[in-house]
Design a protein around this motif. Sequence first.
Motif, PDB file in Angstrom:
ATOM      1  N   ARG A 327      68.653 -53.828  87.398  1.00 12.23           N
ATOM      2  CA  ARG A 327      68.620 -54.629  88.628  1.00 12.23           C
ATOM      3  C   ARG A 327      67.171 -54.834  89.068  1.00 12.23           C
ATOM      4  NH1 ARG A 327      73.430 -57.142  89.400  1.00 12.23           N
ATOM      5  NH2 ARG A 327      75.164 -55.723  89.002  1.00 12.23           N
ATOM      6  N   PHE A 328      66.979 -55.781  89.953  1.00  8.29           N
ATOM      7  CA  PHE A 328      65.663 -55.931  90.581  1.00  8.29           C
ATOM      8  C   PHE A 328      65.444 -54.743  91.524  1.00  8.29           C
ATOM      9  CE2 PHE A 328      66.759 -60.273  89.408  1.00  8.29           C
ATOM     10  CZ  PHE A 328      65.577 -60.704  88.832  1.00  8.29           C
ATOM     11  N   ASN A 329      64.200 -54.280  91.602  1.00  6.01           N
ATOM     12  CA  ASN A 329      63.897 -53.160  92.502  1.00  6.01           C
ATOM     13  C   ASN A 329      62.450 -53.247  92.976  1.00  6.01           C
ATOM     14  OD1 ASN A 329      62.286 -52.200  90.371  1.00  6.01           O
ATOM     15  ND2 ASN A 329      63.889 -50.851  89.603  1.00  6.01           N
ATOM     16  N   GLY A 330      62.059 -52.295  93.800  1.00  7.68           N
ATOM     17  CA  GLY A 330      60.713 -52.298  94.381  1.00  7.68           C
ATOM     18  C   GLY A 330      59.618 -52.120  93.351  1.00  7.68           C
ATOM     19  N   ASP A 331      59.847 -51.247  92.353  1.00 10.30           N
ATOM     20  CA  ASP A 331      58.823 -51.009  91.321  1.00 10.30           C
ATOM     21  C   ASP A 331      58.519 -52.290  90.550  1.00 10.30           C
ATOM     22  OD1 ASP A 331      58.659 -48.388  92.031  1.00 10.30           O
ATOM     23  OD2 ASP A 331      59.928 -47.630  90.415  1.00 10.30           O
ATOM     24  N   TYR A 332      59.573 -53.014  90.174  1.00 12.99           N
ATOM     25  CA  TYR A 332      59.377 -54.278  89.449  1.00 12.99           C
ATOM     26  C   TYR A 332      58.613 -55.273  90.313  1.00 12.99           C
ATOM     27  CZ  TYR A 332      60.379 -58.803  87.323  1.00 12.99           C
ATOM     28  OH  TYR A 332      60.251 -60.060  86.778  1.00 12.99           O
ATOM     29  N   THR A 333      58.952 -55.333  91.585  1.00 15.11           N
ATOM     30  CA  THR A 333      58.318 -56.285  92.496  1.00 15.11           C
ATOM     31  C   THR A 333      56.829 -56.005  92.640  1.00 15.11           C
ATOM     32  OG1 THR A 333      60.415 -56.474  93.689  1.00 15.11           O
ATOM     33  CG2 THR A 333      58.447 -57.273  94.811  1.00 15.11           C
ATOM     34  N   VAL A 334      56.457 -54.742  92.785  1.00 12.46           N
ATOM     35  CA  VAL A 334      55.032 -54.366  92.898  1.00 12.46           C
ATOM     36  C   VAL A 334      54.290 -54.752  91.620  1.00 12.46           C
ATOM     37  CG1 VAL A 334      53.440 -52.415  93.047  1.00 12.46           C
ATOM     38  CG2 VAL A 334      55.410 -52.527  94.581  1.00 12.46           C
ATOM     39  N   TRP A 335      54.903 -54.433  90.470  1.00 12.64           N
ATOM     40  CA  TRP A 335      54.295 -54.772  89.166  1.00 12.64           C
ATOM     41  C   TRP A 335      54.078 -56.279  89.054  1.00 12.64           C
ATOM     42  CZ3 TRP A 335      56.628 -57.886  85.400  1.00 12.64           C
ATOM     43  CH2 TRP A 335      55.966 -57.932  84.165  1.00 12.64           C
ATOM     44  N   LEU A 336      55.104 -57.055  89.416  1.00  7.87           N
ATOM     45  CA  LEU A 336      55.051 -58.507  89.295  1.00  7.87           C
ATOM     46  C   LEU A 336      53.978 -59.106  90.200  1.00  7.87           C
ATOM     47  CD1 LEU A 336      56.598 -60.995  88.039  1.00  7.87           C
ATOM     48  CD2 LEU A 336      57.867 -61.068  90.184  1.00  7.87           C
ATOM     49  N   LYS A 337      53.970 -58.707  91.462  1.00 10.44           N
ATOM     50  CA  LYS A 337      53.018 -59.287  92.423  1.00 10.44           C
ATOM     51  C   LYS A 337      51.575 -58.949  92.058  1.00 10.44           C
ATOM     52  CE  LYS A 337      56.172 -59.389  96.379  1.00 10.44           C
ATOM     53  NZ  LYS A 337      56.499 -58.838  97.710  1.00 10.44           N
ATOM     54  N   ASN A 338      51.326 -57.692  91.696  1.00 11.43           N
ATOM     55  CA  ASN A 338      49.956 -57.305  91.325  1.00 11.43           C
ATOM     56  C   ASN A 338      49.448 -58.133  90.155  1.00 11.43           C
ATOM     57  OD1 ASN A 338      49.809 -55.384  93.303  1.00 11.43           O
ATOM     58  ND2 ASN A 338      50.313 -53.655  91.969  1.00 11.43           N
TER      59      ASN A 338
END
Length: 542
Positions: A327-338
């Motif tokens: 699933r989508f989660n916070g760790d993936y989001t941080v990785w993607l945005k950075n």
Amino acid sequence: MSKQLSKNILQPPYNFDEVWEELLESEEFIKVFLSDVLEDYIVKQRWYGGKASKLKYIELSDYFKIEQGNEVYYGLILEINFVEAFYQHYFLPIAFVSDESFAQKDRILPISIRGQEGFIIDAINLDAYRKLVFERIVTAQTNDKNKVQYHKSMLFNNVNYESSRFMGLEQSNTSIIYNEKYVLKFFRRIYVDKNPDYEMSRFLSEKKDFKNTPKFLGSINIVDSENSDITIALMQEMVPNQGDAWEYMLKELYQVFSNLENKHIDVNSLPKTELFLRLGINDVPPQIIDWVGLNLFLKIQTLAKRTAEMHITLGSEFEDTAFTPARFNGDYTVWLKNRLLYQFQNRINTIENNMHKLDGLALELAKEFLDKKNSIRKRFVKFDWTKLKGERIRVHGDYHLGQILVKDDDFYILDFEGEPESTIRDRKVKQPPLKDVAGLFRSFHYAIYATVFNNIEKYNYPQETLFKAAELLYNYFTGVFLGTYVTEVQDANLNIGYHQERIFILEYCLLEKAVYELGYELNSRPRWALIPLKGISNIINH
């Protein structure tokens, strides 16, 4: 070892008393081999990926022998260190030859071993080396006194060596065709991990029996001193084909744009369609079918079906954690945005420094890009994973028309290494399947505009009219693709999210891809910067 220490040790031909079988145990030989001579050789190779950086020095990270009877070859893992404080690893197999007429273009070092003069060359040039590697995979022997691990598929039985030849000019790897039936890809730039191409190919064809990719037949891995599994080579079946989908699309599109004049088509009167509206063939107006031809839309539907089948297969694993959906989660989001914000800032700097190279519509779109940079940045930041219901899976990662073979009326997908600029870890991050779809859509966009750019003198229409036709065509291509793709994945219960989520992810990934492309075009061929700039404009104004 600093470069300065290696400058004037010996003058060629370099003389050594050690036998070839023990030569890599000689510190003096290592110093000579890793000197400017090897640097000069490496930087000229097509597979060398450090051309944009300044090479500092080369170290021998590891090596192993492949031997049989009197045949001895070395496989070298070279660590290339750069002035910019990073390094890359490369695989180079070497052999010693004494024949004066052999491999004149591929000599690395003139050398004399116990009075016998000859040359160290890249061993891949030797038929005997290629044959030995082939036979090791076929017999899957692992009894060499070294770290080499051979693997073969159950499909690769009762095979004898007949012939071998180079596949042709490749950018980053070296592929050998065996018996006109099999392809062994030697990975030149290597990583201290399993190569994604090896993992994905083995998973898709050996574990899941996905039909539309070359069958996995075997591999060579080495285990280093820290017990890491490093992929050196991948053996697959050779798929007879009529070329790749990029070549096919350019040929088809040339005719599509020629039809404008041949059929006296008024571009301004052609019916439009909304971007990303899912279309069946029956939804495409007769005027568009008459202009483009039914066959091309049917091919796009087939390509959509094969893409969907690939993603359905990749999303069907529930045991191997490297492939289980997430699933989508916070760790993936941080990785993607950075990752994206760093890249985005880099592209802003590039475009500001290259505005003088642009004119016309490209300049206009570049100014729009800079005027709207804050809103584009906000779009990247506005990735709220809590609203996303879809799944992330292992994806192709560098999906475009050049990675797809055309065979009769079907398509075969290959080259699962991932995005060249990404780290090996980033390439294995599970992504929304629509990331691959976005990559293919950007490739459609490129193929359409490349046809216009490459044939502008042949079409008796103003450039502005051709661009209008290009955008119209792109909308129908993507619509027909989505019409088939979304139905296929939903019928197989692969969760790619609800309608608004799909559009959000598709636009997000398209924006990411176009921004990525922009840097390359501005540095290499500014005239083509129009293509990613138009792609960015389409999204931010959609």
